[in-house]
Design an enzyme around this catalytic site. Structure first.
Site, short mmCIF file in Angstrom:
data_model
loop_
_atom_site.label_atom_id
_atom_site.label_comp_id
_atom_site.label_asym_id
_atom_site.label_seq_id
_atom_site.Cartn_x
_atom_site.Cartn_y
_atom_site.Cartn_z
N PRO A 2 0.71 -1.18 0.00
CA PRO A 2 0.00 0.00 0.00
C PRO A 2 0.74 1.22 0.00
CG PRO A 2 -1.11 -1.73 0.86
CD PRO A 2 0.04 -2.25 0.39
N GLU A 3 0.06 2.22 0.29
CA GLU A 3 0.61 3.54 -0.05
C GLU A 3 1.07 4.29 1.20
OE1 GLU A 3 -2.22 5.37 -2.79
OE2 GLU A 3 -3.22 3.45 -3.03
N ARG A 118 0.72 -12.92 -2.17
CA ARG A 118 1.24 -13.00 -3.55
C ARG A 118 2.77 -13.06 -3.64
NH1 ARG A 118 -2.27 -8.77 -6.99
NH2 ARG A 118 -1.19 -9.73 -8.73
N ARG A 276 -3.67 0.40 -15.06
CA ARG A 276 -4.25 0.43 -13.72
C ARG A 276 -5.70 0.88 -13.77
NH1 ARG A 276 -0.32 0.63 -9.91
NH2 ARG A 276 -1.94 -0.35 -8.67
#
Length: 286
Positions: A2-3, A118, A276
């Site tokens: 995430p960011e 992942r 995206r």
DNA sequence: AGTATCCTGGAA
DNA sequence: TTCCAGGATACT
């Protein structure tokens, strides 16, 4: 994950739980993720935890560091006496370690788990003097200072205005480019452009000075909202204690395909930009 | 500038 | 069964 808001929230949580703790042992289950020699870590104490862009740097008292990137689905979750009784999100796999736990740090009466569905993320052991020669950190652009606790370069309006005016890239792709600006990812890029009422496809150089200022302010505003809600746990992100953030319930436009726009009656449209998912209101965003 | 790629799970 | 996913990089 995430960011910027997610990593910043994680950084604070890690400081709360693992600062001053000794690395008794490290168990590496997926060698691809843990890059380096665990003997450089074992026996050292955690001195500090920093964030640069979406990366985390865990500094040890023996001059080595753990550089960590969670990519899309990584987690760093601490389980110890300090967190007993706290709920742990099912997003961690239920109980820890889980089948998604790839590295385990034994911190003496507590464990720090690196989980990653992942397996895109990484943990690199390196000498602290080498950290900034890693391209990921070396090339990281300046970032919006929404916390007052910044380790990397600080984004200024002059710099922002200059890179926007000089680029023909779609504005959304530009603000997500970590080499130009650090910390902004897909959720907050979509929301910031909506707040600024700018079409994400616009060539950056076509933005007026007024629009550039509006976008600059919107970036700070959405990142602050993200921090306020402890980040977004839409997918796998959790805090250092395994709890979820709530920004996914407060997005302005991200993920709202077909829903009514918050400011007009138009419907939110989804397109792909640079591969995206990109959400915007064709009526409001010009 | 766009696409494939590292992976796996969950939703459609 | 196919498509999609908060990232970043290495291709064409």
């Amino acid at each position: 994950m995430p960011e910027l808001p997610e990593i910043e929230t994680l950084k604070k949580g890690l400081r709360k739980y693992i600062l001053g703790r000794t690395m008794e042992d490290v168990e590496v289950r997926v060698p691809k993720i843990f890059q380096g020699d665990k003997r450089d870590v074992i026996g050292a104490k955690v001195d500090n935890i920093k964030r640069i862009g979406k990366g985390i740097i865990i500094e040890l008292d023996n001059d080595f560091v753990l550089a960590v990137h969670l990519k899309l689905t990584g987690q760093l979750v601490y389980v110890g006496k300090e967190t007993q009784g706290k709920k742990i999100s099912p997003k961690t796999g239920g109980s820890l370690p889980s089948k998604f736990t790839h590295v385990i740090f034994n911190l003496n009466k507590g464990y720090l788990y690196y989980n990653d569905v992942r397996r895109f993320g990484w943990i690199k052991v390196m000498h602290k003097d080498d950290t900034m020669s890693l391209p990921f950190f070396k090339e990281m652009g300046p970032e919006p200072d929404v916390t007052g606790d910044i380790t990397g370069k600080v984004l200024t309006f002059d710099y922002f205005s200059n890179i926007v005016k000089r680029s023909k890239m779609a504005i959304k792709i530009l603000i997500m480019d970590q080499k130009r600006i650090g910390g902004i990812g897909n959720i907050y890029a979509n929301d910031a452009l909506f707040m600024a009422r700018i079409d994400p496809r616009r060539a950056a150089e076509t933005l007026t000075q007024e629009e550039i200022k509006k976008l600059y302010d919107s970036i700070f505003a959405v990142l602050k909202e993200g921090l306020k809600y402890g980040g977004s746990s839409d997918v796998n992100y959790v805090h250092a204690d395994g709890e979820e953030g709530n920004y996914q319930f407060h997005t302005l436009i991200y993920g709202k395909t077909g829903e009514p726009c918050l400011s007009c009656s138009g419907l939110v449209k989804k397109i792909f930009l640079g591969g995206r998912g990109t959400y915007f209101c064709p009526a409001c965003q010009r």
